[in-house]
Design a protein around this motif. Structure first.
Motif, short mmCIF file in Angstrom:
data_model
loop_
_atom_site.label_atom_id
_atom_site.label_comp_id
_atom_site.label_asym_id
_atom_site.label_seq_id
_atom_site.Cartn_x
_atom_site.Cartn_y
_atom_site.Cartn_z
N LEU A 41 10.20 76.64 93.32
CA LEU A 41 9.09 75.90 93.91
C LEU A 41 8.91 76.21 95.39
O LEU A 41 7.78 76.34 95.87
CB LEU A 41 9.27 74.39 93.71
CG LEU A 41 9.11 73.89 92.28
CD1 LEU A 41 9.39 72.40 92.21
CD2 LEU A 41 7.72 74.20 91.75
N SER A 42 9.99 76.29 96.14
CA SER A 42 9.90 76.57 97.58
C SER A 42 11.12 77.39 98.02
O SER A 42 12.09 76.84 98.53
CB SER A 42 9.81 75.27 98.36
OG SER A 42 10.93 74.47 98.06
N PRO A 43 11.07 78.70 97.83
CA PRO A 43 12.25 79.53 98.12
C PRO A 43 12.57 79.68 99.61
O PRO A 43 13.70 79.98 99.95
CB PRO A 43 11.89 80.88 97.52
CG PRO A 43 10.41 80.90 97.45
CD PRO A 43 9.97 79.49 97.27
N LEU A 44 11.60 79.47 100.48
CA LEU A 44 11.85 79.72 101.90
C LEU A 44 12.29 78.49 102.68
O LEU A 44 12.63 78.59 103.85
CB LEU A 44 10.60 80.31 102.55
CG LEU A 44 10.16 81.67 102.00
CD1 LEU A 44 8.88 82.12 102.67
CD2 LEU A 44 11.24 82.70 102.16
N THR A 45 12.28 77.31 102.04
CA THR A 45 12.70 76.11 102.74
C THR A 45 14.20 75.90 102.59
O THR A 45 14.77 76.20 101.55
CB THR A 45 11.96 74.87 102.20
OG1 THR A 45 12.24 74.74 100.82
CG2 THR A 45 10.47 74.99 102.41
N PRO A 46 14.84 75.38 103.62
CA PRO A 46 16.28 75.11 103.50
C PRO A 46 16.52 73.94 102.54
O PRO A 46 15.61 73.16 102.26
CB PRO A 46 16.71 74.76 104.92
CG PRO A 46 15.47 74.43 105.65
CD PRO A 46 14.34 75.10 104.96
N PRO A 47 17.74 73.83 102.03
CA PRO A 47 18.02 72.73 101.10
C PRO A 47 17.93 71.37 101.80
O PRO A 47 18.36 71.21 102.94
CB PRO A 47 19.44 73.00 100.62
CG PRO A 47 20.00 74.04 101.50
CD PRO A 47 18.88 74.70 102.20
N THR A 48 17.36 70.44 101.11
CA THR A 48 17.26 69.06 101.59
C THR A 48 18.15 68.20 100.72
O THR A 48 18.64 68.67 99.68
CB THR A 48 15.81 68.56 101.51
OG1 THR A 48 15.40 68.56 100.14
CG2 THR A 48 14.87 69.44 102.32
N PRO A 49 18.38 66.95 101.07
CA PRO A 49 19.19 66.09 100.19
C PRO A 49 18.62 65.97 98.78
O PRO A 49 19.37 65.83 97.81
CB PRO A 49 19.19 64.75 100.91
CG PRO A 49 19.02 65.09 102.34
CD PRO A 49 18.11 66.29 102.36
N ALA A 50 17.31 66.09 98.64
CA ALA A 50 16.70 65.99 97.31
C ALA A 50 16.89 67.27 96.50
O ALA A 50 16.93 67.23 95.26
CB ALA A 50 15.21 65.69 97.44
N THR A 51 16.99 68.43 97.17
CA THR A 51 17.10 69.70 96.44
C THR A 51 18.52 70.27 96.45
O THR A 51 18.77 71.28 95.82
CB THR A 51 16.16 70.75 97.06
OG1 THR A 51 16.52 70.98 98.42
CG2 THR A 51 14.72 70.30 96.97
N PHE A 52 19.44 69.65 97.17
CA PHE A 52 20.81 70.16 97.26
C PHE A 52 21.51 70.04 95.92
O PHE A 52 21.50 69.00 95.28
CB PHE A 52 21.58 69.37 98.32
CG PHE A 52 22.96 69.90 98.58
CD1 PHE A 52 23.14 71.00 99.39
CD2 PHE A 52 24.05 69.32 97.99
CE1 PHE A 52 24.40 71.49 99.64
CE2 PHE A 52 25.32 69.81 98.22
CZ PHE A 52 25.49 70.90 99.04
N ASP A 53 22.13 71.14 95.48
CA ASP A 53 22.83 71.15 94.20
C ASP A 53 23.88 72.26 94.22
O ASP A 53 23.61 73.36 94.68
CB ASP A 53 21.84 71.38 93.06
CG ASP A 53 22.41 71.03 91.71
OD1 ASP A 53 23.54 70.51 91.66
OD2 ASP A 53 21.73 71.27 90.70
N LEU A 54 25.05 71.97 93.70
CA LEU A 54 26.13 72.95 93.64
C LEU A 54 26.38 73.45 92.23
O LEU A 54 27.48 73.92 91.93
CB LEU A 54 27.41 72.35 94.22
CG LEU A 54 27.40 72.02 95.70
CD1 LEU A 54 28.68 71.33 96.10
CD2 LEU A 54 27.19 73.27 96.52
#
Length: 92
Positions: A41-54
């Motif tokens: 969806l947004s490859p150039l944005t840094p990870p946010t708490p909503a998108t952070f996943d390990l």
């Protein structure tokens, strides 16, 4: 001796090239901490708490034999270095 303006121009060009060369590496590292859906969806944005996943790291360390692969790399590297130094010294 170079003029300050030409030295600045050379350093500016080298700095821009460095940023251009490092951008893909930084992008891969940043995207490794995001969920797959967030990457698409947004490859150039840094990870946010909503998108952070390990999940990628969990999969690598649980499903693969990363320790075995790492030991194989160490054995090959040490063996190659040993024989290269030994035969290189004899050839010199």
């Amino acid at each position: 001796m170079r003029k300050p303006a030409s030295a600045f121009a050379v350093h500016a060009v080298l700095g821009l090239y460095t940023l251009l060369a490092l951008f893909p590496i930084v992008l891969v590292i940043l995207n490794s901490f995001k969920a797959k859906r967030a990457i698409f969806l947004s490859p150039l944005t840094p990870p946010t708490p909503a998108t952070f996943d390990l999940v990628g790291y969990n999969r690598v360390f649980s499903d693969s034999l990363i320790g075995t692969y790492y030991m194989n790399s160490i054995i090959v590297t040490v063996g190659t270095s040993f024989f290269e130094l030994r035969f290189g010294a004899m050839a010199a």
